[in-house]
Design a protein around this motif. Sequence first.
Motif, PDB file in Angstrom:
ATOM      1  N   GLU A  18       0.871  -1.169   0.000  1.00 43.10           N
ATOM      2  CA  GLU A  18       0.000   0.000   0.000  1.00 43.10           C
ATOM      3  C   GLU A  18       0.916   1.228   0.000  1.00 43.10           C
ATOM      4  O   GLU A  18       1.666   1.446   0.961  1.00 43.10           O
ATOM      5  CB  GLU A  18      -0.901  -0.029   1.258  1.00 43.10           C
TER       6      GLU A  18
ATOM      7  N   CYS B 244      -0.868   4.625   6.142  1.00 42.91           N
ATOM      8  CA  CYS B 244      -2.165   4.549   6.823  1.00 42.91           C
ATOM      9  C   CYS B 244      -2.029   5.089   8.250  1.00 42.91           C
ATOM     10  O   CYS B 244      -0.975   4.907   8.880  1.00 42.91           O
ATOM     11  CB  CYS B 244      -2.647   3.098   6.902  1.00 42.91           C
TER      12      CYS B 244
ATOM     13  N   GLU C 268      -7.697   1.420   9.314  1.00 41.28           N
ATOM     14  CA  GLU C 268      -7.751   2.086   8.011  1.00 41.28           C
ATOM     15  C   GLU C 268      -7.127   1.182   6.934  1.00 41.28           C
ATOM     16  O   GLU C 268      -7.636   1.068   5.821  1.00 41.28           O
ATOM     17  CB  GLU C 268      -7.003   3.415   8.084  1.00 41.28           C
TER      18      GLU C 268
ATOM     19  N   PHE D 280      -9.464  -1.470   6.041  1.00 37.31           N
ATOM     20  CA  PHE D 280     -10.525  -0.914   5.217  1.00 37.31           C
ATOM     21  C   PHE D 280     -10.109  -0.888   3.731  1.00 37.31           C
ATOM     22  O   PHE D 280     -10.912  -1.050   2.838  1.00 37.31           O
ATOM     23  CB  PHE D 280     -10.840   0.506   5.720  1.00 37.31           C
ATOM     24  N   ARG D 281      -8.787  -0.709   3.503  1.00 35.68           N
ATOM     25  CA  ARG D 281      -8.304  -0.606   2.113  1.00 35.68           C
ATOM     26  C   ARG D 281      -8.116  -1.975   1.434  1.00 35.68           C
ATOM     27  O   ARG D 281      -7.893  -2.049   0.231  1.00 35.68           O
ATOM     28  CB  ARG D 281      -6.970   0.135   2.076  1.00 35.68           C
TER      29      ARG D 281
ATOM     30  N   LYS E 158     -10.124  -4.409   0.628  1.00 32.85           N
ATOM     31  CA  LYS E 158     -11.081  -4.761  -0.428  1.00 32.85           C
ATOM     32  C   LYS E 158     -10.838  -3.925  -1.684  1.00 32.85           C
ATOM     33  O   LYS E 158     -10.871  -4.438  -2.809  1.00 32.85           O
ATOM     34  CB  LYS E 158     -12.512  -4.559   0.083  1.00 32.85           C
ATOM     35  N   ALA E 159     -10.577  -2.628  -1.456  1.00 35.70           N
ATOM     36  CA  ALA E 159     -10.358  -1.744  -2.607  1.00 35.70           C
ATOM     37  C   ALA E 159      -9.143  -2.191  -3.420  1.00 35.70           C
ATOM     38  O   ALA E 159      -9.084  -2.002  -4.628  1.00 35.70           O
ATOM     39  CB  ALA E 159     -10.170  -0.317  -2.113  1.00 35.70           C
ATOM     40  N   ARG E 160      -8.160  -2.797  -2.725  1.00 35.87           N
ATOM     41  CA  ARG E 160      -6.944  -3.245  -3.438  1.00 35.87           C
ATOM     42  C   ARG E 160      -7.088  -4.701  -3.909  1.00 35.87           C
ATOM     43  O   ARG E 160      -6.119  -5.296  -4.363  1.00 35.87           O
ATOM     44  CB  ARG E 160      -5.724  -3.135  -2.504  1.00 35.87           C
ATOM     45  N   ARG E 161      -8.293  -5.297  -3.742  1.00 39.73           N
ATOM     46  CA  ARG E 161      -8.567  -6.684  -4.144  1.00 39.73           C
ATOM     47  C   ARG E 161      -7.610  -7.679  -3.467  1.00 39.73           C
ATOM     48  O   ARG E 161      -7.098  -8.605  -4.095  1.00 39.73           O
ATOM     49  CB  ARG E 161      -8.501  -6.852  -5.666  1.00 39.73           C
ATOM     50  N   CYS E 162      -7.307  -7.434  -2.181  1.00 35.80           N
ATOM     51  CA  CYS E 162      -6.464  -8.352  -1.412  1.00 35.80           C
ATOM     52  C   CYS E 162      -7.318  -9.009  -0.325  1.00 35.80           C
ATOM     53  O   CYS E 162      -8.414  -8.533  -0.019  1.00 35.80           O
ATOM     54  CB  CYS E 162      -5.329  -7.582  -0.737  1.00 35.80           C
ATOM     55  N   ASN E 163      -6.799 -10.131   0.231  1.00 33.05           N
ATOM     56  CA  ASN E 163      -7.569 -10.780   1.285  1.00 33.05           C
ATOM     57  C   ASN E 163      -6.761 -11.017   2.564  1.00 33.05           C
ATOM     58  O   ASN E 163      -7.258 -11.561   3.524  1.00 33.05           O
ATOM     59  CB  ASN E 163      -8.180 -12.103   0.772  1.00 33.05           C
TER      60      ASN E 163
END
Lengths: 391, 217
Positions: free
Chosen positions: A365, A369, A374, A377-378, A380-385
């Motif tokens: 990232e 952060c 926070e 929260f990011r 999902k937006a970065r398509r990570c799990n």
Amino acid sequence: MALQPPSGLTELNPQQVAKNYRITKHLADVYRLWGYSEVSPPRVDRLDTLMAGGAIPSTDIIKLVSDDPIGLRPEMTASIARAACTRLSEIPRPLRLWASGTIFESRQAAEGGHLIEEKLVSGVELLGSKGITAELELLSMLFEALKTVKLNKYHKPRLLIGHTGLMDLLLSKVEPSIKDNVRKYLIEYDRLSIEDIDESDEIKAELIQVMECRGETSKVLNTLKSIYGDQEVIDDLMRLFTQMIPLARGQDIDLQLDPTFQPHFELYTGLVFQLVCRGAASPVVIARGGRYDNLVYKSGEKKDQAAGVGFSFSIDEIRELMSEELESEPVEDIYLIAYGKTSNLEKALDFQRKLHNEGKIALVELEECNTEDEARFRLKARRCNRLEWLK
Amino acid sequence: MITVAIAKGALLKDSVARFKAAGLDFSAVLDPDNRQLMIPSVCGRGRALLVRNADVPVYVTYGQAQLGVVGLDVLKEKQLPVAQLVDLGFGGCSMAVAVKEDSGYLRASDLPPHCRVASKFTHCARGFFDSIDLPVELVHLTGSVELGPITGIAEAIVDLVATGRTLRENGLVAIEEIFQSSARLIGHPLSLRLDRGELQSIVDLMRASEIDIAYPS
């Protein structure tokens, strides 16, 4: 209007590309197990090669503006056959090759003009074997490769099999001057035009009977025998089906012999087939192939050694057909490495290297952060799990 | 589930009757209050898509409908890869070249080269004029084609003629027939090849009902 790709061409999103990759990889694993070597025929080739000795009409090929007559390949077999007969001519036969890549189809759009369709295919070619053993290897491998696609009973896979020799047999009693038309009507399943041809009622009735003949392959072959007597092509097909029926049954694949089935390209001189599945609204052809000895001969091989069989899977069709099943395949862990005020990007890159060395997918990232929440929260937006929070 | 495409308009009533004779009852589409475009058959084995005439071969070409009923005129105009299975005999009319009564033209070949011809069926018209080696300029109209020669937009028209009454009432006369048209049962070739008898039995029953109508006992 924003810039768009040419009519007919689609831009795949990352998920579609990932599914294509998974399907082609699984198929390639099977080809390798069977001892096939990968080749990469050019997407652009000379028109005389692409037209496959007249089997593919020039109108089906998208030409490029150039001093040389060149175009985009509408299929890959012709280019592979050319390579097999030239650069690879010294390699002992049978020659086993596989390739995957895009092909370009050209067709008339409903509102006029031309549509260019780019499709991903993956397939094999077995060159230099004239006997029915080549067809047996090819279809056995087709069934094995099909296992990786994981079709289920809903899809009702059916292998539609024809033979150019059967079509010749059907046309043997027809007046030579109308043979081409009758052939076209049989391929188009145009019963009304068959009823109208200038032939005896007996011949017309036979043609219609064969065109509409369905059911168990042995029943179809017996019908053909009753009309045309003992024929080599019928005996060959009987032998092929004797071997193939148990294999097909094991995978819930229906075999259907259809004497008037012929593919769009007149590439083949022998067995022809296509694998059709039940789609959401209409049947979907996911693989096609056949024997193309004449093409190999026209590519420069000696007549007595000119032999080739092959098939190709339509990856885009499989992806759309199996969309839900592919979604449910286990996804790999993807790590997001995030850092706060007490760490920094350099440490994050070091940690990323460590994960990469362990073979894990990891991305950093880039924005700092404020808190771990926070960073979470990011995710999902970065398509990570998975989150790696550097304190 | 068997899906059939049937055309709204003049062919609808006979199409429904012939499917009914083959065991698929879509009579609900004939109800004047019906607004549904996809109607299940009474037996539950099939469903009908109620579409415009020119769209019937499109649904069949893409395999969304396995069977359909449409006029030969539409098939010749659209040129789509569908299997023609049965000439159902109804919806008879002819595709013809027509001109003003007082034009003096007796045959299509009398028309002057490069004259304008109005038609809704430009593909059929182009094929016909090419076959007689007469170069013409085709004007595509979507309806009321008879107005072409009256207003002067065209010297002649190519259109469907059933009784000839519309032509007469507009001062036109047919001078050459291009082909006779009637309703055809069409099918999706790949679905027919994959059929295990279900579609074929419907096709056979529809063909038999044609014979019954022609030779009533």
